[in-house]
Design a protein around this motif. Structure first.
Motif, mmCIF file in Angstrom:
data_model
loop_
_atom_site.group_PDB
_atom_site.id
_atom_site.type_symbol
_atom_site.label_atom_id
_atom_site.label_comp_id
_atom_site.label_asym_id
_atom_site.label_seq_id
_atom_site.Cartn_x
_atom_site.Cartn_y
_atom_site.Cartn_z
ATOM 1 N N ARG A 154 -4.264 1.228 -1.282
ATOM 2 C CA ARG A 154 -4.666 2.486 -2.123
ATOM 3 C C ARG A 154 -6.196 3.055 -1.927
ATOM 4 O O ARG A 154 -6.351 4.252 -2.001
ATOM 5 C CB ARG A 154 -4.859 1.874 -3.423
ATOM 6 C CG ARG A 154 -4.897 2.861 -4.789
ATOM 7 C CD ARG A 154 -4.636 1.969 -6.064
ATOM 8 N NE ARG A 154 -5.250 0.774 -6.041
ATOM 9 C CZ ARG A 154 -4.676 -0.442 -6.516
ATOM 10 N NH1 ARG A 154 -3.700 -0.395 -7.009
ATOM 11 N NH2 ARG A 154 -5.280 -1.471 -6.818
ATOM 12 N N PHE A 155 -7.040 2.192 -1.353
ATOM 13 C CA PHE A 155 -8.322 2.572 -0.978
ATOM 14 C C PHE A 155 -8.297 3.687 0.268
ATOM 15 O O PHE A 155 -8.886 4.562 0.086
ATOM 16 C CB PHE A 155 -9.312 1.277 -0.807
ATOM 17 C CG PHE A 155 -10.577 1.728 -0.451
ATOM 18 C CD1 PHE A 155 -11.473 1.510 -1.583
ATOM 19 C CD2 PHE A 155 -11.262 2.083 0.650
ATOM 20 C CE1 PHE A 155 -13.094 1.659 -1.543
ATOM 21 C CE2 PHE A 155 -12.591 2.256 0.761
ATOM 22 C CZ PHE A 155 -13.377 2.067 -0.284
ATOM 23 N N SER A 195 4.817 -1.363 -3.007
ATOM 24 C CA SER A 195 4.397 -2.496 -3.571
ATOM 25 C C SER A 195 3.944 -3.739 -2.588
ATOM 26 O O SER A 195 3.591 -4.499 -3.083
ATOM 27 C CB SER A 195 5.185 -3.097 -4.788
ATOM 28 O OG SER A 195 6.384 -3.365 -4.252
ATOM 29 N N THR A 196 4.347 -3.419 -1.403
ATOM 30 C CA THR A 196 4.058 -4.521 -0.418
ATOM 31 C C THR A 196 2.809 -4.774 -0.444
ATOM 32 O O THR A 196 1.801 -3.911 -0.310
ATOM 33 C CB THR A 196 4.596 -4.080 1.032
ATOM 34 O OG1 THR A 196 4.245 -5.058 1.824
ATOM 35 C CG2 THR A 196 3.756 -2.719 1.452
ATOM 36 N N PHE A 228 7.195 2.978 4.165
ATOM 37 C CA PHE A 228 6.358 2.652 3.171
ATOM 38 C C PHE A 228 6.905 2.900 1.890
ATOM 39 O O PHE A 228 6.767 2.215 0.817
ATOM 40 C CB PHE A 228 4.968 3.096 3.316
ATOM 41 C CG PHE A 228 4.060 2.874 2.235
ATOM 42 C CD1 PHE A 228 3.471 1.511 2.190
ATOM 43 C CD2 PHE A 228 3.887 3.900 1.150
ATOM 44 C CE1 PHE A 228 2.596 1.348 0.990
ATOM 45 C CE2 PHE A 228 2.955 3.370 0.156
ATOM 46 C CZ PHE A 228 2.232 2.162 0.159
ATOM 47 N N ASN A 229 7.411 4.240 1.947
ATOM 48 C CA ASN A 229 7.950 4.429 0.345
ATOM 49 C C ASN A 229 9.399 3.687 0.025
ATOM 50 O O ASN A 229 9.510 3.856 -1.274
ATOM 51 C CB ASN A 229 8.330 6.228 0.531
ATOM 52 C CG ASN A 229 7.411 7.109 0.639
ATOM 53 O OD1 ASN A 229 6.396 6.788 -0.038
ATOM 54 N ND2 ASN A 229 7.438 7.918 1.538
ATOM 55 N N PRO A 274 -0.541 2.356 -9.208
ATOM 56 C CA PRO A 274 -0.692 0.886 -9.733
ATOM 57 C C PRO A 274 -0.033 -0.131 -9.010
ATOM 58 O O PRO A 274 -0.498 -1.547 -9.248
ATOM 59 C CB PRO A 274 0.035 1.094 -11.078
ATOM 60 C CG PRO A 274 0.158 2.578 -11.170
ATOM 61 C CD PRO A 274 0.364 3.080 -9.932
ATOM 62 N N VAL A 275 1.073 0.009 -8.213
ATOM 63 C CA VAL A 275 1.533 -1.254 -7.622
ATOM 64 C C VAL A 275 1.188 -1.355 -6.135
ATOM 65 O O VAL A 275 1.625 -2.286 -5.395
ATOM 66 C CB VAL A 275 2.983 -1.168 -7.638
ATOM 67 C CG1 VAL A 275 3.804 -1.304 -9.069
ATOM 68 C CG2 VAL A 275 3.702 -0.020 -7.025
#
Length: 322
Positions: A99-100, A50-51, A45-46, A92-93
Motif C-alpha cells: 500500500r505504501f 490481500s497477500t 496481484f489482482n 484496506p486488505v
C-alpha cells in the motif's frame, strides 16, 4: 551488445532507469520489456490483493515506471489509473508495504504533474481510514504540500472548491482518525494562508458540532484562536513550574555553605532560567476566522443548544470550550 542485454534484467532495473532518463528513445525496447513484465505481475496481484507477501519485483517495477513516466507519457497513460483503481478497491486488505509503495508511486506521478491533483488527493483523503500510522503520516504531509504547490503561483479555485466540498463529507466520516486528520489538514492550510477563505471556515464550523470528541475539540480550539498542539504542551508547562525558580535558587545559595561546586551549580541554573525565559512566547490569540462565519448568531445558538442538552454526556474540557 552484452552490456545492453544486461540492462534488460530485473536486477539492473536501477541502471536501466538512469539510462532511460538520459536517452528514452534508445532504450524503448528495454522499457517495453519491463512494462510487459509489470502487466503480468499486476494481473497476478489482482487475483490475490490481500497477500501479505507481495512480489518484491512488482513493487520495484511500480517505482521504476513512476520514475520514467515522463519519458513515455503515451505508453504509460493507463498506469496511474491502474494504481488508483487498486487502492480504491483493495487498500484496506493490502499489505502495508504494498500500500505504501502504491501511494509513493502516485506521489511521484503527481510531482511530475502527470495525474490530476483532485483525483489523487480525494483518494488520499479516503486512505486516511487505513489502520496504518506510517501511511497516514505520509499522506497528511503530502496532501498539505501538494495543495500548497497547486496554489503556489495563483489560487486554483477549481481544485480548492472541489476538495473543500469533499472535505465536508470527510469531516462526517465514521472513522474518527480520518475525520480528525482531515480537520487537521484544513487547520494547517488555514494557518499557512492557503485555505483562509470563508468556505473553508464554514466547513470547520460543522466540525464544532461533531459527535467525535477529538474532532469537536480541535475545531473549537481553532475558533478560539489557539492550536490544538498548545494543549498538548500543558503537561510540559506543568513540569516547568516544578523546576526551581530564581527566588528559590538564590535563597538556597544564601543559606547553604558556600563552595565552588555549589557556585558553579547556581551559575548553570541561572543560565538555564534565562534560556527558558527567552524561549517562552507570549500567548497569542487569532480570532480572524470568526469574522468569516456566515451566520455567527445561528452558530452560537447551535453551540448553546449542544451545551445545554448534551452536557451530561460531554467531558468538562469540551463543555468549557463550548
Amino acid at each position: 551488445m552484452s552490456h545492453r542485454r544486461g540492462n534488460q534484467l530485473p536486477n539492473n532495473i536501477q541502471q536501466l532507469q538512469n539510462l532511460i532518463k538520459r536517452d528514452p528513445e534508445s532504450y524503448s525496447d528495454e522499457f517495453m520489456q519491463q512494462y510487459r513484465h509489470y502487466e503480468s505481475q499486476i494481473s497476478l496481484f489482482n487475483y490475490n490483493p490481500s497477500t501479505q507477501n507481495p512480489s518484491k519485483n512488482l513493487l520495484e517495477l511500480i517505482i521504476f515506471l513512476s520514475q520514467v513516466s515522463h519519458c513515455y507519457p503515451d505508453k504509460l497513460s493507463k498506469f496511474p489509473v491502474q494504481l488508483m483503481d487498486v487502492l480504491r478497491h483493495h487498500a484496506p486488505v493490502m499489505a502495508p508495504e504494498c500500500r505504501f509503495t502504491f501511494c509513493k508511486a502516485l506521489m511521484l506521478l503527481r510531482s511530475k504533474d502527470i495525474v490530476n491533483p483532485i483525483d489523487v488527493l480525494e483518494l488520499f483523503f479516503k486512505l486516511l481510514n487505513c489502520h496504518d500510522r506510517l501511511l497516514r503520516k505520509l499522506l497528511y504531509e503530502h496532501i498539505i504540500n501538494d495543495i500548497k504547490s497547486v496554489n503556489s503561483k495563483r489560487r486554483n479555485q477549481k481544485v480548492n472548491s472541489s476538495l473543500q466540498n469533499f472535505m465536508y463529507q470527510m469531516l462526517k466520516d465514521s472513522n474518527p482518525k480520518a475525520a480528525k486528520m482531515s480537520l487537521d489538514v484544513m487547520v494547517e492550510l488555514y494557518r499557512k494562508q492557503i485555505w483562509n477563505d470563508a468556505k473553508s471556515v464554514n466547513v470547520m464550523v460543522e466540525a464544532c458540532l461533531s459527535r467525535t470528541a477529538k474532532v469537536q475539540v480541535a475545531a473549537l480550539q481553532f475558533f478560539l484562536g489557539r492550536d490544538a498542539s498548545e494543549d498538548d504542551s500543558d503537561d510540559e508547562s506543568d513540569k516547568d513550574e516544578e523546576k526551581p525558580t530564581l527566588k528559590s535558587l538564590m535563597m538556597s545559595h544564601k543559606v547553604a555553605k558556600k563552595t565552588r561546586k555549589k557556585t558553579k551549580y547556581l551559575q548553570r541554573a541561572l543560565q538555564n532560567l534565562t534560556k527558558q525565559k527567552k524561549k517562552r512566547k507570549p500567548e497569542l490569540f487569532n480570532f480572524t476566522a470568526v469574522n468569516l462565519i456566515h451566520d455567527p448568531q445561528g452558530f452560537a445558538e447551535r453551540l448553546f443548544h449542544r451545551l445545554t442538552n448534551d452536557s451530561s454526556n460531554q467531558r468538562f474540557e469540551i463543555r468549557l470550550r463550548l
